[in-house]
Design a protein around this motif. Structure first.
Motif, PDB file in Angstrom:
ATOM      1  N   THR A 222      -4.969  -5.272   4.897  1.00  0.00           N
ATOM      2  CA  THR A 222      -4.452  -4.032   4.301  1.00  0.00           C
ATOM      3  C   THR A 222      -5.594  -3.103   3.921  1.00  0.00           C
ATOM      4  O   THR A 222      -6.655  -3.551   3.472  1.00  0.00           O
ATOM      5  CB  THR A 222      -3.611  -4.327   3.046  1.00  0.00           C
ATOM      6  OG1 THR A 222      -4.360  -5.167   2.150  1.00  0.00           O
ATOM      7  CG2 THR A 222      -2.316  -5.026   3.401  1.00  0.00           C
ATOM      8  N   ARG A 223      -5.363  -1.804   4.089  1.00  0.00           N
ATOM      9  CA  ARG A 223      -6.326  -0.803   3.639  1.00  0.00           C
ATOM     10  C   ARG A 223      -6.250  -0.688   2.126  1.00  0.00           C
ATOM     11  O   ARG A 223      -5.202  -0.949   1.526  1.00  0.00           O
ATOM     12  CB  ARG A 223      -6.032   0.561   4.276  1.00  0.00           C
ATOM     13  CG  ARG A 223      -6.230   0.595   5.788  1.00  0.00           C
ATOM     14  CD  ARG A 223      -5.817   1.947   6.347  1.00  0.00           C
ATOM     15  NE  ARG A 223      -5.933   1.963   7.797  1.00  0.00           N
ATOM     16  CZ  ARG A 223      -7.039   2.326   8.455  1.00  0.00           C
ATOM     17  NH1 ARG A 223      -8.113   2.714   7.781  1.00  0.00           N
ATOM     18  NH2 ARG A 223      -7.059   2.316   9.778  1.00  0.00           N
ATOM     19  N   ILE A 224      -7.336  -0.267   1.533  1.00  0.00           N
ATOM     20  CA  ILE A 224      -7.395  -0.212   0.069  1.00  0.00           C
ATOM     21  C   ILE A 224      -6.415   0.813  -0.494  1.00  0.00           C
ATOM     22  O   ILE A 224      -5.960   0.695  -1.630  1.00  0.00           O
ATOM     23  CB  ILE A 224      -8.836   0.067  -0.415  1.00  0.00           C
ATOM     24  CG1 ILE A 224      -9.003  -0.383  -1.870  1.00  0.00           C
ATOM     25  CG2 ILE A 224      -9.229   1.531  -0.215  1.00  0.00           C
ATOM     26  CD1 ILE A 224     -10.436  -0.560  -2.304  1.00  0.00           C
ATOM     27  N   GLN A 225      -6.044   1.822   0.314  1.00  0.00           N
ATOM     28  CA  GLN A 225      -5.084   2.822  -0.156  1.00  0.00           C
ATOM     29  C   GLN A 225      -3.648   2.511   0.245  1.00  0.00           C
ATOM     30  O   GLN A 225      -2.727   3.270  -0.068  1.00  0.00           O
ATOM     31  CB  GLN A 225      -5.468   4.226   0.339  1.00  0.00           C
ATOM     32  CG  GLN A 225      -5.260   4.467   1.818  1.00  0.00           C
ATOM     33  CD  GLN A 225      -6.483   4.134   2.641  1.00  0.00           C
ATOM     34  OE1 GLN A 225      -7.302   3.314   2.233  1.00  0.00           O
ATOM     35  NE2 GLN A 225      -6.622   4.784   3.796  1.00  0.00           N
ATOM     36  N   ASP A 226      -3.416   1.399   0.933  1.00  0.00           N
ATOM     37  CA  ASP A 226      -2.052   1.025   1.313  1.00  0.00           C
ATOM     38  C   ASP A 226      -1.195   0.750   0.073  1.00  0.00           C
ATOM     39  O   ASP A 226      -1.699   0.193  -0.917  1.00  0.00           O
ATOM     40  CB  ASP A 226      -2.062  -0.234   2.191  1.00  0.00           C
ATOM     41  CG  ASP A 226      -2.443   0.058   3.629  1.00  0.00           C
ATOM     42  OD1 ASP A 226      -2.519   1.243   3.990  1.00  0.00           O
ATOM     43  OD2 ASP A 226      -2.676  -0.901   4.394  1.00  0.00           O
ATOM     44  N   GLN A 247      -3.248  -0.924  -3.151  1.00  0.00           N
ATOM     45  CA  GLN A 247      -4.086  -2.114  -3.271  1.00  0.00           C
ATOM     46  C   GLN A 247      -5.295  -1.824  -4.162  1.00  0.00           C
ATOM     47  O   GLN A 247      -5.719  -2.664  -4.955  1.00  0.00           O
ATOM     48  CB  GLN A 247      -4.569  -2.557  -1.886  1.00  0.00           C
ATOM     49  CG  GLN A 247      -3.495  -3.102  -0.973  1.00  0.00           C
ATOM     50  CD  GLN A 247      -3.162  -4.552  -1.261  1.00  0.00           C
ATOM     51  OE1 GLN A 247      -3.894  -5.248  -1.956  1.00  0.00           O
ATOM     52  NE2 GLN A 247      -2.036  -5.014  -0.725  1.00  0.00           N
ATOM     53  N   GLY A 248      -5.828  -0.629  -4.047  1.00  0.00           N
ATOM     54  CA  GLY A 248      -7.011  -0.267  -4.830  1.00  0.00           C
ATOM     55  C   GLY A 248      -6.736   0.002  -6.282  1.00  0.00           C
ATOM     56  O   GLY A 248      -7.475  -0.429  -7.165  1.00  0.00           O
ATOM     57  N   SER A 249      -5.633   0.733  -6.576  1.00  0.00           N
ATOM     58  CA  SER A 249      -5.386   1.157  -7.957  1.00  0.00           C
ATOM     59  C   SER A 249      -5.031  -0.005  -8.873  1.00  0.00           C
ATOM     60  O   SER A 249      -5.281   0.045 -10.081  1.00  0.00           O
ATOM     61  CB  SER A 249      -4.276   2.210  -8.005  1.00  0.00           C
ATOM     62  OG  SER A 249      -3.036   1.684  -7.579  1.00  0.00           O
ATOM     63  N   LEU A 250      -4.459  -1.078  -8.315  1.00  0.00           N
ATOM     64  CA  LEU A 250      -4.119  -2.242  -9.138  1.00  0.00           C
ATOM     65  C   LEU A 250      -5.056  -3.425  -8.896  1.00  0.00           C
ATOM     66  O   LEU A 250      -5.554  -4.030  -9.836  1.00  0.00           O
ATOM     67  CB  LEU A 250      -2.673  -2.675  -8.881  1.00  0.00           C
ATOM     68  CG  LEU A 250      -1.579  -1.790  -9.461  1.00  0.00           C
ATOM     69  CD1 LEU A 250      -0.209  -2.309  -9.070  1.00  0.00           C
ATOM     70  CD2 LEU A 250      -1.683  -1.693 -10.973  1.00  0.00           C
ATOM     71  N   GLY A 251      -5.288  -3.755  -7.626  1.00  0.00           N
ATOM     72  CA  GLY A 251      -6.048  -4.958  -7.306  1.00  0.00           C
ATOM     73  C   GLY A 251      -7.549  -4.794  -7.350  1.00  0.00           C
ATOM     74  O   GLY A 251      -8.268  -5.689  -7.811  1.00  0.00           O
ATOM     75  N   PHE A 252      -8.054  -3.650  -6.875  1.00  0.00           N
ATOM     76  CA  PHE A 252      -9.512  -3.454  -6.831  1.00  0.00           C
ATOM     77  C   PHE A 252     -10.060  -2.849  -8.112  1.00  0.00           C
ATOM     78  O   PHE A 252     -11.225  -3.036  -8.461  1.00  0.00           O
ATOM     79  CB  PHE A 252      -9.872  -2.556  -5.638  1.00  0.00           C
ATOM     80  CG  PHE A 252     -11.325  -2.630  -5.254  1.00  0.00           C
ATOM     81  CD1 PHE A 252     -11.804  -3.686  -4.496  1.00  0.00           C
ATOM     82  CD2 PHE A 252     -12.223  -1.652  -5.664  1.00  0.00           C
ATOM     83  CE1 PHE A 252     -13.148  -3.764  -4.156  1.00  0.00           C
ATOM     84  CE2 PHE A 252     -13.558  -1.719  -5.329  1.00  0.00           C
ATOM     85  CZ  PHE A 252     -14.027  -2.780  -4.564  1.00  0.00           C
ATOM     86  N   ARG A 253      -9.217  -2.094  -8.835  1.00  0.00           N
ATOM     87  CA  ARG A 253      -9.657  -1.415 -10.063  1.00  0.00           C
ATOM     88  C   ARG A 253     -10.377  -2.323 -11.049  1.00  0.00           C
ATOM     89  O   ARG A 253     -11.460  -1.958 -11.531  1.00  0.00           O
ATOM     90  CB  ARG A 253      -8.443  -0.760 -10.750  1.00  0.00           C
ATOM     91  CG  ARG A 253      -8.712  -0.216 -12.140  1.00  0.00           C
ATOM     92  CD  ARG A 253      -7.421  -0.032 -12.907  1.00  0.00           C
ATOM     93  NE  ARG A 253      -6.564  -1.197 -12.861  1.00  0.00           N
ATOM     94  CZ  ARG A 253      -6.730  -2.281 -13.628  1.00  0.00           C
ATOM     95  NH1 ARG A 253      -7.714  -2.334 -14.506  1.00  0.00           N
ATOM     96  NH2 ARG A 253      -5.913  -3.310 -13.536  1.00  0.00           N
ATOM     97  N   PRO A 254      -9.830  -3.527 -11.383  1.00  0.00           N
ATOM     98  CA  PRO A 254     -10.533  -4.343 -12.388  1.00  0.00           C
ATOM     99  C   PRO A 254     -11.905  -4.827 -11.921  1.00  0.00           C
ATOM    100  O   PRO A 254     -12.741  -5.187 -12.742  1.00  0.00           O
ATOM    101  CB  PRO A 254      -9.581  -5.519 -12.617  1.00  0.00           C
ATOM    102  CG  PRO A 254      -8.684  -5.555 -11.433  1.00  0.00           C
ATOM    103  CD  PRO A 254      -8.557  -4.136 -10.975  1.00  0.00           C
TER     104      PRO A 254
END
Length: 586
Positions: A222-226, A247-254
């Motif tokens: 998955t792309r980070i913006q998906d 994926q980025g706003s929840l999973g990559f943010r921390p």
């Protein structure tokens, strides 16, 4: 002389060791100490030496990495997930077991339910282990998750199924009849998955399917913006809006936010008592602690029970407890002799969802010796402000801006206001949109555009900021009611009330409450043909009607019967006038 020399030498070295002792750990410093964890792999990105990756999937890039670290014996023998129900049942999973089971569930979703990457799944489960399994499985399969509280009514479920165009719903036998009553109106619904020991016509049995399923599953790229998750948030003038996260706003943010508000390690455990329908549970009981390889503890808590919370807080040894202000307030009302509890392992307490009563904060400190650190956030942003470890606690303050966010107080023209001046809490969104932001209000470009003002996203909350950068919450700038952490839009309550034959017109606003901060109050104009001799009985009838029509937590705890409602010259109800009167502002 020799003894004297040894004593001098010992004291000299003791003084040297004392002067060389490490300073208090900062969040950044703490991160560097854990050189082997998943979090440290992204240090170069946090330092700006490396760009944010194009592809990211929380299941494969975080959870599976912790599974590898676990297999190599480099993580403490602490479960990744620990669940109890208070009746003797218990579930403990390592990251390896979580991976194994979630792959089986991913196969159920794709092979048995026929779901594909990008399909949407509504997940309405209480605090049971399957909620976590389905979430991880959806990430593995690229399926978009839509959480919902178990208090949703058939009408609420119908709206969510139709608005989201969900292809699947996962719930329990308790809510299955409500789903069946509206499913014929949802043509895009392909599969109904029931978490239950029994069976029901037209439903797939989750437990049977996943137990017999293969664990051979390759995680989708998955792309980070998906899109990853969609949360329904209440509106002031219409039905709930769909807030989409990536994926980025929840999973990559921390991974980019330092340790900030949690500051956990793999040997520690967090217990968060929030409802599974809230974004807070996704953040505090899923993404953020698992980024650090920590244990997520969960009790079934079918209903708020402060004695359970207090007993487990000193019994199962969580080091971090996240609890709502309402739960803390009830604890002091019902169990005012907290000195019998010993919170030996509890090191850190967080309260979120609404402002905390300063008296409760003082009592908790006097009984436990621990401060309560407040956090402030929204469905759209996650955590916006926090009083983190090591920060000075100011009563009434919700702390400083979270990493990644430039939080300011602005006026109606998006001008930044000076410290001490009241305005709207806003987060800079231009020229670069921060990673933790939601993507959009799905299928609602007008609402998305209205949330932007100049270079800022405006929260709709009013507040102030002092000279030290501490923010204080004052109230909503619109009609949203925040009661016991739930955000309630007046439109849904008014729509339910107006269906009752006794109601000609109604307006719903917030009303102050010592326990919940604020509650829903309905001003009702009765039909002249309806008998109004027993208003107490009618009030109960109206409250029961709302509970049956929409989620029970939205019902008006206060009802006032009036002859007419204040209106503008164009006929619009002046909710602000009713609200100001209720709060003693006029």
């Amino acid at each position: 002389y020799f003894s004297f020399f040894l004593l001098v030498w010992f004291l000299f070295n003791l003084k040297l060791l004392w002067t060389l002792k490490p300073p208090n750990r900062t969040f950044h410093g703490h991160a560097r100490l854990l050189s082997s964890d998943v979090y440290s792999q992204y240090e170069s990105i946090r330092q700006g030496k490396q760009e944010i990756p194009k592809y990211f999937n929380f299941a494969s890039d975080v959870l599976d990495k912790w599974s590898e670290i676990e297999k190599a014996g480099k993580r403490p023998s602490n479960p990744a997930f620990w669940w109890v129900n208070g009746e003797g049942e218990e579930v403990k999973w390592s990251f390896e077991e979580l991976g194994f089971l979630s792959r089986k569930v991913a196969n159920v979703l794709t092979k048995e339910c026929g779901l594909q990457k990008g399909d949407r799944l509504i997940l309405i489960l209480p605090r049971i282990p399957e909620w976590w399994l389905v979430k991880v499985a959806c990430m593995r399969a690229g399926i978009v998750i839509i959480p919902g509280t178990s208090q949703l009514s058939a009408k609420d479920i119908l709206y969510r199924l139709q608005a989201s165009k969900a292809a699947c719903i996962v719930t329990t036998d308790k809510l299955a009849p409500a789903v069946d009553s509206v499913a014929s109106q949802c043509q895009l619904l392909k599969a109904k998955l029931m978490v239950s020991k029994g069976s029901r016509e037209g439903w797939l049995n989750f437990t049977e399917l996943y137990q017999n399923q293969s664990a051979d599953h390759s995680c989708i790229k998955t792309r980070i913006q998906d899109p990853m998750m969609i949360f329904f948030t209440s509106g002031t003038t219409g039905s709930p809006k769909m807030t989409q996260h990536s994926q980025g706003s929840l999973g990559f943010r921390p991974l980019l936010s330092e340790r900030y508000w949690l500051d956990l390690t793999p040997s520690q455990m967090i217990w968060n008592t929030a409802d599974t329908g809230w974004i807070l549970t996704s953040i505090a009981s899923f993404f953020d602690p698992w980024v650090f390889g920590s244990c997520v503890f969960m009790h079934n808590l079918p209903q708020t029970d402060s004695e359970v919370i207090l007993n487990l807080s000193h019994g199962v040894h969580p080091c971090l407890l996240l609890v709502s202000p309402l739960d803390l307030s009830i604890a002091f009302l019902v169990f005012n002799s907290l000195r019998r509890y010993k919170f030996l392992s509890l090191k850190y307490c967080i309260s979120g969802g609404e402002p905390l009563n300063p008296e409760v904060m003082e009592q908790w400190k006097s009984y436990t010796g621990l401060d309560i650190h407040e956090v402030y956030g929204q469905t759209e942003m996650g955590v916006i402000c926090s009083i983190s470890k090591g920060m000075k606690i100011k009563p009434g303050s919700m702390g400083k801006a979270a990493p990644l966010y430039d939080v300011q107080i602005v006026d109606k023209n998006a001008n930044i206001l000076p410290p001490g001046q009241q305005g709207e809490i806003a987060i800079r969104s231009k020229p670069i949109r921060p990673l933790g932001f939601f993507s959009e209000y799905l299928d609602n470009p007008k609402k998305t555009a209205e949330s932007e003002r100049g270079d800022f996203y405006v929260t709709g909350d009013r507040g102030t900021m002092d000279e030290e950068g501490y923010f204080q919450f004052i109230g909503r700038d619109d009609d949203i009611i925040i009661s016991s952490g739930y955000r309630i839009g007046p439109f849904e309550v008014e729509s339910a009330l107006i269906e009752h034959p006794a109601v000609v017109e109604t307006a719903v606003v917030s009303s102050p409450d010592p326990l919940r901060g604020e509650v829903v109050k309905a001003f009702v104009v009765l039909s002249p043909t309806f008998p109004s001799t027993d208003l107490k009985s009618l009030t109960r009838d109206l409250q029961d009607h709302v509970k049956k029509t929409t989620a029970p937590y939205k019902y008006p705890r206060k009802v006032e019967f009036v002859k007419e409602l204040p209106k503008t010259v164009t006929g619009k109800i002046k909710r602000n006038e009713l609200r100001d009167k209720e709060w003693g502002r006029i």
